[in-house]
Design a protein around this motif. Structure first.
Motif, PDB file in Angstrom:
ATOM      1  N   ASP A  20       0.851  -1.188   0.000  1.00 31.49           N
ATOM      2  CA  ASP A  20       0.000   0.000   0.000  1.00 31.49           C
ATOM      3  C   ASP A  20       0.887   1.239   0.000  1.00 31.49           C
ATOM      4  N   TYR A  21       1.394   1.587  -1.162  1.00 32.06           N
ATOM      5  CA  TYR A  21       2.339   2.703  -1.249  1.00 32.06           C
ATOM      6  C   TYR A  21       1.624   4.042  -1.333  1.00 32.06           C
ATOM      7  N   GLU A  22       2.339   5.106  -0.928  1.00 28.86           N
ATOM      8  CA  GLU A  22       1.907   6.448  -1.328  1.00 28.86           C
ATOM      9  C   GLU A  22       2.732   6.836  -2.556  1.00 28.86           C
ATOM     10  N   PHE A  23       2.065   6.906  -3.708  1.00 31.66           N
ATOM     11  CA  PHE A  23       2.736   7.283  -4.946  1.00 31.66           C
ATOM     12  C   PHE A  23       2.710   8.798  -5.074  1.00 31.66           C
ATOM     13  N   VAL A  24       3.850   9.390  -5.409  1.00 35.15           N
ATOM     14  CA  VAL A  24       3.910  10.841  -5.588  1.00 35.15           C
ATOM     15  C   VAL A  24       4.478  11.159  -6.969  1.00 35.15           C
ATOM     16  N   ALA A  25       3.775  11.989  -7.708  1.00 33.21           N
ATOM     17  CA  ALA A  25       4.236  12.396  -9.043  1.00 33.21           C
ATOM     18  C   ALA A  25       3.636  13.744  -9.390  1.00 33.21           C
ATOM     19  N   LEU A  26       4.134  14.330 -10.477  1.00 29.34           N
ATOM     20  CA  LEU A  26       3.527  15.549 -10.986  1.00 29.34           C
ATOM     21  C   LEU A  26       2.241  15.189 -11.727  1.00 29.34           C
ATOM     22  N   ARG A  27       1.304  16.137 -11.747  1.00 30.37           N
ATOM     23  CA  ARG A  27       0.117  15.948 -12.579  1.00 30.37           C
ATOM     24  C   ARG A  27      -0.201  17.268 -13.261  1.00 30.37           C
ATOM     25  N   HIS A  28      -0.345  17.177 -14.572  1.00 27.73           N
ATOM     26  CA  HIS A  28      -0.598  18.341 -15.407  1.00 27.73           C
ATOM     27  C   HIS A  28      -2.024  18.238 -15.950  1.00 27.73           C
ATOM     28  N   PRO A  29      -2.686  19.398 -16.192  1.00 26.16           N
ATOM     29  CA  PRO A  29      -4.081  19.328 -16.661  1.00 26.16           C
ATOM     30  C   PRO A  29      -4.268  18.523 -17.947  1.00 26.16           C
ATOM     31  N   GLU A  30      -3.299  18.520 -18.849  1.00 26.88           N
ATOM     32  CA  GLU A  30      -3.507  17.804 -20.106  1.00 26.88           C
ATOM     33  C   GLU A  30      -2.474  16.729 -20.416  1.00 26.88           C
ATOM     34  N   GLU A  31      -1.247  16.927 -19.938  1.00 26.56           N
ATOM     35  CA  GLU A  31      -0.171  16.075 -20.430  1.00 26.56           C
ATOM     36  C   GLU A  31       0.280  15.041 -19.412  1.00 26.56           C
ATOM     37  N   TYR A  32       0.881  13.983 -19.935  1.00 25.64           N
ATOM     38  CA  TYR A  32       1.659  13.095 -19.074  1.00 25.64           C
ATOM     39  C   TYR A  32       2.861  13.933 -18.637  1.00 25.64           C
ATOM     40  N   PRO A  33       3.202  13.928 -17.353  1.00 31.01           N
ATOM     41  CA  PRO A  33       4.091  14.988 -16.852  1.00 31.01           C
ATOM     42  C   PRO A  33       5.578  14.810 -17.194  1.00 31.01           C
ATOM     43  N   PHE A  34       6.171  15.880 -17.648  1.00 29.82           N
ATOM     44  CA  PHE A  34       7.636  15.974 -17.727  1.00 29.82           C
ATOM     45  C   PHE A  34       8.085  17.147 -16.861  1.00 29.82           C
ATOM     46  N   ASN A  35       7.743  18.361 -17.323  1.00 25.29           N
ATOM     47  CA  ASN A  35       8.328  19.561 -16.733  1.00 25.29           C
ATOM     48  C   ASN A  35       7.465  20.314 -15.738  1.00 25.29           C
ATOM     49  N   ASP A  36       6.165  20.161 -15.806  1.00 19.50           N
ATOM     50  CA  ASP A  36       5.361  20.902 -14.838  1.00 19.50           C
ATOM     51  C   ASP A  36       4.059  20.206 -14.471  1.00 19.50           C
ATOM     52  N   GLY A  37       3.434  20.786 -13.458  1.00 14.17           N
ATOM     53  CA  GLY A  37       2.219  20.213 -12.918  1.00 14.17           C
ATOM     54  C   GLY A  37       2.228  20.388 -11.418  1.00 14.17           C
ATOM     55  N   ARG A  38       1.159  19.922 -10.791  1.00 15.91           N
ATOM     56  CA  ARG A  38       1.123  19.954  -9.329  1.00 15.91           C
ATOM     57  C   ARG A  38       1.629  18.625  -8.793  1.00 15.91           C
ATOM     58  N   LEU A  39       2.125  18.662  -7.553  1.00 13.48           N
ATOM     59  CA  LEU A  39       2.569  17.418  -6.928  1.00 13.48           C
ATOM     60  C   LEU A  39       1.363  16.751  -6.286  1.00 13.48           C
ATOM     61  N   VAL A  40       1.045  15.548  -6.730  1.00 10.71           N
ATOM     62  CA  VAL A  40      -0.134  14.860  -6.191  1.00 10.71           C
ATOM     63  C   VAL A  40       0.254  13.461  -5.711  1.00 10.71           C
ATOM     64  N   SER A  41      -0.624  12.881  -4.893  1.00  9.39           N
ATOM     65  CA  SER A  41      -0.414  11.498  -4.474  1.00  9.39           C
ATOM     66  C   SER A  41      -1.754  10.789  -4.415  1.00  9.39           C
TER      67      SER A  41
END
Lengths: 429, 91
Positions: A208-229
């Motif tokens: 049961d991990y907490e996954f953390v990554a960027l999330r962008h409104p349209e794109e699979y994330p590279f350079n920007d987005g919010r940090l979500v889990s």
């Protein structure tokens, strides 16, 4: 007492820079410590007193496999500090060069480091004897990633064309066309890679991990987005320091990064995939489903398939960018430095890479903070081993060692740069 | 960044040999540095002195032979050629 000369002729080797100590008492695991003794390199201190525009080239030297990630996080942090937004084709080119890095870095790990674990070979060279076509496909695929980085970045390793505000030089549209032809082959090869990795045998292991990554409104994330889990985190990159903290621990030279309230967390391909499946290209989504994956994957051993899906996505995305590319008028935006603090976080192949810089009014760096993905995953790796070893505790030590190495390699930790990266010590008391 | 680890490996090797040979002291250590080994004799010496502190190698004389030929098959390597030791004689 007698003196004598002993002839040795021994070749010095780079030692493993990581070690795993496992203590087992009556078939119960009582201690797990992942030690990283690669000497600290003090990059954060090196940056003090240098100008803001040197950060991308200095930090790129931290890693020869993912220099783009360091360049991207640093330029975004600087642009954040000075209130500049890079968009349009310059932004697209940044995504393109990042695609190149994901392709080369992921392919290296999938084919050269991780697959041999699954197929029972000590390394890819031995594997090539029995699987020449597969290893060859991996090498070709990696090469195409390198070609993208070389074309946009000026050279394959530690590219020199990235700057705060954009690039020093941007390619003409016709310069990208030959790449497109190669990328069509690469996309097919990546598709084959997904199908092939999905046939490997995976231990039944989910946490049961907490996954953390960027999330962008349209794109699979590279350079920007919010940090979500998946456990409710949803913050701006500016708030990173309020939520995560680096802890010094005695047994490792790498800092352990933890979420302030909840402890360990998981970054990298699995986290990105689980939080952004709906942002993958249709081809990548379809392919994932066709090999039996759902939009969530909690088995870290299957990260080899997810990494392959990200290679596929990167090829697809690179093709899309090249098709829509028009050479921008200017290679970079003007930057006027002033005293400020800037934050940047981008998705390195191994997960989020956070940079923070404090700059004075002449544009000199007062202090820097860099949090690489491996230090963020380190605690999760240890936790996995706590859970994983008891399932295999009856295996003889040499086999248990292989299993543990594979479990660590799921995270593509940076220390795996050294071939014999791991010394495993199992104490049975 | 890899010097530290390379030299630690060498010191460990020297200690193992010393132990096998029942050496009570290491008098000197001779190494070969390849032309492409990415380390200069001075740099190597500094690291060696640092890494040997507190080991049986501490205080040993260090002889460095540089292989100048870039086409030498060992040009990329650091080779521990030999060590001179004082040996405890058992009677």
């Amino acid at each position: 007492m007698k003196s004598r000369t002993i002839k040795v002729d021994y070749l010095a080797r780079v030692e493993g820079e990581g070690a795993l100590h496992v203590k087992i008492k009556d078939n119960t695991v009582v201690d797990v410590k992942l030690k990283i003794f690669e000497p600290p390199r003090f990059f954060e201190a090196l940056l003090r007193g240098r100008t803001f525009h040197e950060a991308p080239d200095i930090t790129a030297r931290i890693c020869g496999i993912c220099p783009i990630a360091y360049q991207m996080s640093s330029v975004h942090a600087m642009e954040d500090a000075f209130g500049v937004t890079v968009d349009g084709q310059l932004r697209a080119l940044r995504r393109l060069i990042y695609c190149g890095e994901w392709i080369e870095s992921h392919t290296l790990h999938v084919y050269m480091l991780h697959a041999p674990d699954f197929l029972g070979y000590p390394d890819a060279i031995q594997m090539a004897k029995d699987y020449p076509d597969i290893v060859q496909r991996g090498l070709q695929l990696k090469k195409i990633g390198n070609e993208i980085v070389a074309l946009i970045g000026g050279r394959e390793i530690h590219p020199i064309n990235v700057r705060v505000g954009g690039f020093y030089k941007v390619p003409a549209k016709h310069e990208l066309s030959p790449l497109a032809e190669r990328l069509k082959w690469a996309r097919d090869a990546a598709l084959e890679t997904v199908r092939w990795t999905a046939t490997l045998n995976f231990p039944d292991f989910e946490q049961d991990y907490e996954f953390v990554a960027l999330r962008h409104p349209e794109e699979y994330p590279f350079n920007d987005g919010r940090l979500v889990s998946n456990k409710g985190l949803d913050i701006s990159v500016h708030d990173y320091d309020n939520h995560f903290i680096e802890e010094h621990i005695q047994h490792s030279n790498a800092l352990h990064s933890v979420h302030k309230g909840r402890g360990s967390y998981f970054v990298g391909p699995l986290a990105r995939y689980n939080l952004n499946f709906d942002r993958l290209s249709p081809l990548a989504q379809e392919t994932a489903r066709s090999v039996g994956l759902s939009h969530i994957c909690r088995n870290p051993f299957q990260s080899i398939i997810i990494r392959s899906i990200e290679i596929l996505y990167a090829c697809d995305e690179a093709l899309r960018i090249i098709e829509q590319y028009e050479k921008p008028d200017k290679p970079a935006l003007e930057i006027q430095p002033h005293a400020a603090v800037g934050y940047g976080c981008t998705e390195a192949p191994r997960g989020i890479l956070y940079h923070r810089y404090r700059i004075d009014d002449r544009g000199m760096i007062l202090d820097a903070k860099i949090v690489p993905p491996t230090s963020q995953n380190q605690k999760t790796i240890e936790n996995d081993l706590w859970q994983f070893i008891p399932l295999h505790v009856k295996l003889p030590n040499d086999q248990l060692t292989l299993q543990c190495e594979q479990a660590i390699r799921n995270y593509d930790p940076c220390i795996s740069c050294a071939t014999h990266f791991l010394k495993l010590k199992i104490d049975r008391v | 960044m890899h010097e530290f680890s390379l030299i630690k490996d060498l010191i460990r090797k020297i200690s193992t040999i010393a132990h096998e040979q029942h050496a009570s002291k290491i008098i000197s250590v001779t190494v070969k540095l390849g032309a492409l080994s990415h380390i200069s004799p001075d740099h190597f010496r500094d690291h060696f002195v640092l890494a040997s502190r507190g080991t049986i190698t501490e205080g040993a004389r260090l002889n460095i032979n540089v292989i100048a030929d870039k086409t030498d098959p060992l040009a990329q390597d650091i080779i521990l050629e030999s060590i001179d030791v004082d040996v405890q004689l058992y009677t």
